[in-house]
Design a protein around this motif. Structure first.
Motif, PDB file in Angstrom:
ATOM      1  N   THR A  29       0.832  -1.195   0.000  1.00  0.00           N
ATOM      2  CA  THR A  29       0.000   0.000   0.000  1.00  0.00           C
ATOM      3  C   THR A  29       0.871   1.251   0.000  1.00  0.00           C
ATOM      4  O   THR A  29       1.947   1.298   0.607  1.00  0.00           O
ATOM      5  CB  THR A  29      -0.928   0.043   1.217  1.00  0.00           C
ATOM      6  N   SER A  30       0.362   2.265  -0.681  1.00  0.00           N
ATOM      7  CA  SER A  30       0.942   3.606  -0.673  1.00  0.00           C
ATOM      8  C   SER A  30      -0.212   4.544  -1.029  1.00  0.00           C
ATOM      9  O   SER A  30      -0.260   5.128  -2.097  1.00  0.00           O
ATOM     10  CB  SER A  30       2.081   3.706  -1.692  1.00  0.00           C
ATOM     11  N   ARG A  31      -1.156   4.603  -0.096  1.00  0.00           N
ATOM     12  CA  ARG A  31      -2.535   5.074  -0.289  1.00  0.00           C
ATOM     13  C   ARG A  31      -3.302   4.015  -1.090  1.00  0.00           C
ATOM     14  O   ARG A  31      -4.048   3.256  -0.501  1.00  0.00           O
ATOM     15  CB  ARG A  31      -2.601   6.474  -0.894  1.00  0.00           C
ATOM     16  N   PRO A  32      -3.162   3.909  -2.432  1.00  0.00           N
ATOM     17  CA  PRO A  32      -3.782   2.753  -3.090  1.00  0.00           C
ATOM     18  C   PRO A  32      -3.018   1.465  -2.748  1.00  0.00           C
ATOM     19  O   PRO A  32      -1.901   1.499  -2.224  1.00  0.00           O
ATOM     20  CB  PRO A  32      -3.646   3.073  -4.591  1.00  0.00           C
ATOM     21  N   LEU A  33      -3.624   0.332  -3.066  1.00  0.00           N
ATOM     22  CA  LEU A  33      -2.932  -0.949  -3.059  1.00  0.00           C
ATOM     23  C   LEU A  33      -2.302  -1.139  -4.436  1.00  0.00           C
ATOM     24  O   LEU A  33      -2.987  -1.040  -5.452  1.00  0.00           O
ATOM     25  CB  LEU A  33      -3.919  -2.082  -2.772  1.00  0.00           C
ATOM     26  N   PHE A  34      -0.985  -1.357  -4.466  1.00  0.00           N
ATOM     27  CA  PHE A  34      -0.243  -1.578  -5.704  1.00  0.00           C
ATOM     28  C   PHE A  34       0.046  -3.061  -5.871  1.00  0.00           C
ATOM     29  O   PHE A  34       0.280  -3.777  -4.887  1.00  0.00           O
ATOM     30  CB  PHE A  34       1.098  -0.839  -5.677  1.00  0.00           C
ATOM     31  N   ALA A  35       0.068  -3.507  -7.120  1.00  0.00           N
ATOM     32  CA  ALA A  35       0.509  -4.862  -7.459  1.00  0.00           C
ATOM     33  C   ALA A  35       1.645  -4.751  -8.468  1.00  0.00           C
ATOM     34  O   ALA A  35       1.541  -4.011  -9.452  1.00  0.00           O
ATOM     35  CB  ALA A  35      -0.636  -5.678  -8.043  1.00  0.00           C
ATOM     36  N   GLY A  47       9.289  -5.997 -11.284  1.00  0.00           N
ATOM     37  CA  GLY A  47       9.132  -4.593 -10.932  1.00  0.00           C
ATOM     38  C   GLY A  47       8.142  -3.819 -11.767  1.00  0.00           C
ATOM     39  O   GLY A  47       8.033  -2.595 -11.628  1.00  0.00           O
ATOM     40  N   THR A  48       7.388  -4.477 -12.644  1.00  0.00           N
ATOM     41  CA  THR A  48       6.384  -3.796 -13.454  1.00  0.00           C
ATOM     42  C   THR A  48       5.103  -3.609 -12.646  1.00  0.00           C
ATOM     43  O   THR A  48       4.608  -4.553 -12.035  1.00  0.00           O
ATOM     44  CB  THR A  48       6.067  -4.606 -14.722  1.00  0.00           C
ATOM     45  N   ASN A  49       4.585  -2.380 -12.632  1.00  0.00           N
ATOM     46  CA  ASN A  49       3.338  -2.111 -11.926  1.00  0.00           C
ATOM     47  C   ASN A  49       2.158  -2.670 -12.724  1.00  0.00           C
ATOM     48  O   ASN A  49       1.900  -2.254 -13.852  1.00  0.00           O
ATOM     49  CB  ASN A  49       3.186  -0.604 -11.724  1.00  0.00           C
ATOM     50  N   LEU A  50       1.442  -3.624 -12.142  1.00  0.00           N
ATOM     51  CA  LEU A  50       0.303  -4.244 -12.807  1.00  0.00           C
ATOM     52  C   LEU A  50      -0.951  -3.389 -12.697  1.00  0.00           C
ATOM     53  O   LEU A  50      -1.675  -3.197 -13.660  1.00  0.00           O
ATOM     54  CB  LEU A  50       0.041  -5.622 -12.200  1.00  0.00           C
ATOM     55  N   TRP A  51      -1.206  -2.889 -11.494  1.00  0.00           N
ATOM     56  CA  TRP A  51      -2.374  -2.046 -11.253  1.00  0.00           C
ATOM     57  C   TRP A  51      -2.259  -1.397  -9.883  1.00  0.00           C
ATOM     58  O   TRP A  51      -1.396  -1.750  -9.084  1.00  0.00           O
ATOM     59  CB  TRP A  51      -3.687  -2.838 -11.361  1.00  0.00           C
ATOM     60  N   GLN A  52      -3.119  -0.414  -9.652  1.00  0.00           N
ATOM     61  CA  GLN A  52      -3.300   0.152  -8.325  1.00  0.00           C
ATOM     62  C   GLN A  52      -4.791   0.340  -8.099  1.00  0.00           C
ATOM     63  O   GLN A  52      -5.544   0.605  -9.034  1.00  0.00           O
ATOM     64  CB  GLN A  52      -2.544   1.463  -8.157  1.00  0.00           C
ATOM     65  N   SER A  53      -5.233   0.181  -6.840  1.00  0.00           N
ATOM     66  CA  SER A  53      -6.669   0.130  -6.592  1.00  0.00           C
ATOM     67  C   SER A  53      -6.989   0.648  -5.200  1.00  0.00           C
ATOM     68  O   SER A  53      -6.272   0.366  -4.234  1.00  0.00           O
ATOM     69  CB  SER A  53      -7.168  -1.316  -6.729  1.00  0.00           C
ATOM     70  N   GLY A  54      -8.078   1.415  -5.098  1.00  0.00           N
ATOM     71  CA  GLY A  54      -8.653   1.779  -3.810  1.00  0.00           C
ATOM     72  C   GLY A  54      -7.893   2.829  -3.048  1.00  0.00           C
ATOM     73  O   GLY A  54      -6.960   3.466  -3.529  1.00  0.00           O
ATOM     74  N   GLU A  55      -8.307   2.996  -1.781  1.00  0.00           N
ATOM     75  CA  GLU A  55      -7.711   3.958  -0.847  1.00  0.00           C
ATOM     76  C   GLU A  55      -7.518   3.230   0.479  1.00  0.00           C
ATOM     77  O   GLU A  55      -8.456   3.072   1.264  1.00  0.00           O
ATOM     78  CB  GLU A  55      -8.621   5.176  -0.678  1.00  0.00           C
ATOM     79  N   PHE A  56      -6.297   2.750   0.693  1.00  0.00           N
ATOM     80  CA  PHE A  56      -6.019   1.912   1.856  1.00  0.00           C
ATOM     81  C   PHE A  56      -4.928   2.484   2.753  1.00  0.00           C
ATOM     82  O   PHE A  56      -4.641   1.922   3.812  1.00  0.00           O
ATOM     83  CB  PHE A  56      -5.645   0.496   1.402  1.00  0.00           C
TER      84      PHE A  56
END
Length: 220
Positions: free
Chosen positions: A110-116, A121-130
Motif C-alpha cells: 500500500t501507498s494510499r492505493p494498493l499496488f501490485a 518490478g512492473t506495476n500491474l495495477w493500483q486500486s482503492g484507498e487503503f
C-alpha cells in the motif's frame, strides 16, 4: 528455553524482521537493509537510496527481499547478496508496513492505493484507498485489506477490483489491523470488539463473535 542466545547492536530503531529460507534474518534500520546469520553475525548491509521508516521486508520464493520506503515512496527489491535488483515508485509517503507476496510471485504493497507489481518490478495495477493498511493474500490471489475512509474490510481480486465485505469496525478511529487467512481459506479479522470470520468470497460466516462490549481493538 527463553534465555538470550545473542544480540546485535544497531545505530537506532529497526523494523520487524523477516527470516529467509536459509534462516538469514533481514530487517531495516535507518538507511540500511541488514542481513544477519542465524547466529546473529552480520552477513551484509545494503544502503537504501531513500530510507524507509522502519519497514518490514518480505522474502520471495527465489530469495528476493522486498522492502518499502516512505521517505521517497519506493518499493525496493534486493538480491539475496544485498545488491539492488530494482526499485519502483509508489504514490505517497503513506507506505504500508510490509509487502505481501502472492503464490504467483506478485508483490502487493500500500501507498494510499494498493499496488501490485510483477517480480520484475512492473506495476500491474493500483486500486482503492487503503493508506498504510497491510494486505494478506489468499491462495487464489485475492487480497483482503482494510479500507481507509469507511474502515470496511475489502476483498481485492487478483486483477485489482476492490469490493467491500460485510466486516466493518463501525468507522472507529483505531489502527488498521491486518487480517489472517487459515489453511482452509477462512479469513479472520479483529475489528473493534468483534472477531470476524469470512469465507474466501468475503461472506460473513456464522462463527463471527462479539467478544465483549468494549470499544477498541488491540493496538497490534
Amino acid at each position: 528455553n527463553g534465555t538470550l542466545k545473542w544480540s546485535f547492536g544497531l545505530p537506532g530503531k529497526a523494523g520487524a524482521p523477516a527470516i529467509g529460507f536459509d534462516e538469514s534474518i533481514y530487517f531495516q534500520s535507518r538507511e540500511y537493509l541488514y542481513a544477519l546469520t542465524e547466529a546473529g553475525k552480520l552477513k551484509w548491509k545494503s544502503a537504501m537510496t531513500f530510507p524507509g521508516i522502519y519497514s518490514a521486508p518480505a522474502i520471495g520464493l527465489d530469495g528476493t527481499i522486498y522492502l518499502g520506503s516512505s521517505d521517497e515512496p519506493m518499493l525496493f527489491a534486493f538480491n539475496a547478496d544485498g545488491t539492488t535488483k530494482w526499485s519502483s515508485p509508489l504514490a505517497s509517503s503513506s507506505v504500508g508496513d510490509s509487502p505481501a507476496i502472492g503464490g504467483d510471485g506478485a508483490i502487493y504493497i500500500t501507498s494510499r492505493p494498493l499496488f501490485a507489481f510483477t517480480p520484475q518490478g512492473t506495476n500491474l495495477w493500483q486500486s482503492g484507498e487503503f493508506t498504510t493498511a497491510s494486505p494478506v493474500i489468499g491462495q487464489d490471489g485475492t487480497s483482503f485489506i482494510r479500507g481507509f475512509d469507511d474502515h470496511q474490510l475489502y476483498r481485492v481480486s487478483a486483477s485489482g477490483q476492490a469490493l467491500p465485505t460485510g466486516a466493518s469496525d463501525g468507522i472507529r478511529g483505531h489502527p488498521a489491523l491486518c487480517p489472517a487467512i487459515d489453511a482452509g481459506g477462512t479469513v479472520w479479522y479483529w475489528a473493534s470488539n468483534t472477531v470476524w470470520a469470512l469465507s474466501a468470497d468475503g461472506q460473513v460466516l456464522p462463527w463471527t463473535q462479539v467478544i465483549d462490549d468494549g470499544y477498541w481493538s488491540p493496538n497490534v
